[in-house]
Enzyme design. Structure first.
Site, PDB file in Angstrom:
ATOM      1  N   LYS A 113      38.994  43.063  36.971  1.00  0.00           N
ATOM      2  CA  LYS A 113      39.442  41.838  36.743  1.00  0.00           C
ATOM      3  C   LYS A 113      39.820  41.557  35.270  1.00  0.00           C
ATOM      4  O   LYS A 113      40.456  40.558  34.714  1.00  0.00           O
ATOM      5  CB  LYS A 113      38.028  40.737  37.052  1.00  0.00           C
ATOM      6  CG  LYS A 113      37.958  40.592  38.439  1.00  0.00           C
ATOM      7  CD  LYS A 113      36.672  39.744  38.840  1.00  0.00           C
ATOM      8  CE  LYS A 113      36.567  39.513  40.351  1.00  0.00           C
ATOM      9  NZ  LYS A 113      36.241  41.039  41.042  1.00  0.00           N
TER      10      LYS A 113
HETATM   11  C1  LIG Z   1      36.632  41.160  42.368  1.00  0.00           C
HETATM   12  C2  LIG Z   1      36.213  42.819  42.721  1.00  0.00           C
HETATM   13  C3  LIG Z   1      36.922  43.183  43.880  1.00  0.00           C
HETATM   14  C4  LIG Z   1      37.511  42.248  44.932  1.00  0.00           C
HETATM   15  O1  LIG Z   1      38.982  41.851  44.462  1.00  0.00           O
HETATM   16  P1  LIG Z   1      39.654  40.680  45.277  1.00  0.00           P
HETATM   17  O2  LIG Z   1      40.797  40.390  44.368  1.00  0.00           O
HETATM   18  O3  LIG Z   1      38.471  39.648  45.030  1.00  0.00           O
HETATM   19  O4  LIG Z   1      39.908  40.845  46.407  1.00  0.00           O
HETATM   20  C5  LIG Z   1      36.871  44.521  44.274  1.00  0.00           C
HETATM   21  N1  LIG Z   1      35.827  45.208  43.329  1.00  0.00           N
HETATM   22  C6  LIG Z   1      35.502  44.741  42.080  1.00  0.00           C
HETATM   23  C7  LIG Z   1      34.448  45.584  41.321  1.00  0.00           C
HETATM   24  C8  LIG Z   1      35.496  43.557  41.833  1.00  0.00           C
HETATM   25  O5  LIG Z   1      35.163  43.233  40.655  1.00  0.00           O
END
Ligand SMILES: *Cc1c(COP(=O)(O)O)cnc(C)c1O
Length: 496
Positions: A113
């Site tokens: 993120k």
């Molecule tokens: C948020 C997250 C995901 C999922 O990603 P999306 O964009 O919501 O599909 C997968 N792995 C981790 C470690 C995350 O923090």
């Protein structure tokens, strides 16, 4: 380039407007009215550039009204070696001829993120200026762990922004809690809420719908916005790393320019994999997009059958960031594949609200199945995969990434496809020490920070500095409230 809403294809808004707004007033998500296309020699040119320049190039394709100088400034602020522990920013780790992991966790909070949340606050500051907004924005976030910290780091000391994060008192790990409560910055506030994630989330939603509070804040020069929201400014930076990975594969000699690749993404809210779909839509040679879920496999069923049905048991898994039953960003995909049929999307979303389910028409189902394949894997298989990859390839992956890799392996067994596949590695294994150690056959009952050292010992891999340095951090924020008191907390922070 104009932006429109998935529930109203006739509004034309500028990039700055949609970034400042986040979510459309009609409840829909913003998307470009028409997608740009990579020019014929663009990939060859991008392959010769570094990550920042690649980001500027891709983002400029989508952001009319943002100058190249401005985007260069944003890319420099977001993707530098103060924030990221490698100049490559998003490096590829190839384990054999056919598979590479795209490491998206070299940023300040060690999860993917960061890739978007290091850039979004700067888009937002610019957007406030461009749209003539005179107030400051206060980002309000309820978090189950990863998003809160990534948002805090992204918005920390960014001009004309403030950020408040609420987390469930008993719903986050030791490490996640300390990551948030030790956050630095003059414009940040962190508070725990008695109860679970839903309590925190409900409290935040109530604050957003509180008209009186909105006026009160506006008089004092603030408006509220969300970092959980499905802001276009969070999606766009994610398109960049797929293009960047493709360039790196060319540079490594793994593929030739023009060769197709597959992309496999461990998926929750469908944001990360949707960015892969957009990369394909602008002309990056992507064959299949492989959507990987954990036991909360609502997307696997949807992609296989065309019926989305959230009426099912919810599982708490070892890959918690994917424990989601409503994947908000899917709405954007349906809108794109329906030929921008906003009426149809409204119908599906109404049905989802009313009954928890909808079934797409045959045209959309076929279009999805042309581009996407899907699979899922449970906690036991996740653990086996971590162990297998570590001992076979001497490479340590986290639980979310393991879900992706397992689903990719299943896909290869079924199809024999030898296309080089990029697997999105979404978190550092050191963010999920307990589950990763257990997968390697070591069960410890220790505080989170001690588990980081244990995993270093057991794996011989060095943990990222933002996590190891936590042991020297002091808690700055210790307030804990009931969800009814959250409004007061906001008022106190912004007004009193
Ligand atoms: C948020 C997250 C995901 C999922 O990603 P999306 O964009 O919501 O599909 C997968 N792995 C981790 C470690 C995350 O923090």
């Amino acid at each position: 380039m104009q932006y429109i809403s998935t529930r109203n294809a006739n509004i034309g808004m500028s990039a700055a407007e949609v970034i400042a707004m986040g979510l459309a007033h009609d409840g829909g998500l913003f998307v470009p009215e028409a997608l740009p296309a990579l020019k014929k020699n663009a990939v060859a040119a991008l392959a010769a550039m570094g990550y920042q320049q690649r980001a500027v190039y891709i983002m400029s394709m989508f952001l009319d009204g943002y100058s190249i100088e401005e985007l260069t400034d944003i890319a420099e602020k977001a993707y530098n070696t103060n924030n990221f522990d490698t100049p490559e920013i998003a490096p590829l780790h190839s384990i054999d001829e056919t598979a590479s992991f795209l490491e998206l966790w070299h940023g300040p909070t060690c999860a993917f993120k960061d890739m978007a949340l290091q850039a979004l606050p700067h888009f937002l500051t610019s957007a406030l200026i461009k749209t003539g907004e005179e107030r400051e924005v206060c980002i309000l976030t309820a978090t189950s762990g990863d998003t809160g910290k990534a948002a805090l780091e992204g918005f920390c000391d960014v001009d004309r922004t403030k950020i408040m994060v609420f987390f469930p008192k008993d719903g986050v790990s030791d490490i996640q809690k300390l990551q948030m409560t030790s956050q630095k910055g003059d414009n940040v506030f962190v508070c725990s809420v008695v109860g679970n994630f839903d309590d925190a989330q409900t409290g935040v939603k109530q604050i957003f719908s509180d008209e009186k509070l909105r006026e009160q804040l506006s008089e004092k020069g603030y408006f509220l916005s969300s970092a959980n929201s499905i802001n276009w400014g969070r999606l766009l930076p994610q398109i960049v790393y797929y293009v960047s990975a493709y360039c790196d594969l060319i540079n490594k000699g793994t593929i030739k320019n023009g060769d197709p690749i597959n992309i496999c993404v461990p998926t929750g809210n469908f944001g990360n994999i949707l960015a892969g779909f957009y990369a394909k839509s602008i002309g990056l040679p992507i064959n299949k997009l492989i959507c990987a879920s954990n036991s909360n496999n609502v997307l696997t069923d949807f992609i296989k059958t065309g019926t989305y049905d959230k009426n099912r048991d919810f599982y708490t898994t070892t890959s918690p960031s994917m424990d989601i039953l409503v994947s908000s960003n899917l709405e954007r995909l349906l809108f794109e594949l329906s030929g921008h049929d906003d009426g149809l999307i409204r119908k599906y979303m109404d049905s989802l609200n009313a009954t928890g389910a909808y079934t797409v028409n045959e045209i959309i189902r076929n279009a999805i199945q042309k581009d996407f394949v899907a699979g899922f894997c449970d906690d036991k298989q996740t653990a086996e995969t971590i162990k297998d990859v570590f001992f076979k390839h001497n490479y340590l992956i986290d639980t979310h990434t393991a879900v992706g890799y397992k689903v990719y392996r299943d896909y290869v067994s079924e199809t024999g496809d030898k296309t080089h596949t990029v697997i999105a590695s979404t978190a550092s294994p050191f963010k999920f020490c307990e589950a990763v150690l257990a997968a390697l056959g070591r069960n410890y009952k220790l505080p989170g920070l001690e588990l980081i050292e244990k995993l270093e010992e057991v794996s011989g891999v060095k943990a990222p500095t933002p996590l190891t340095s936590l042991k020297d951090q002091k808690e700055r924020f210790t307030q804990s409230v009931n969800k009814e008191e959250m409004t007061n907390v906001v008022v106190n922070f912004l007004i009193n």
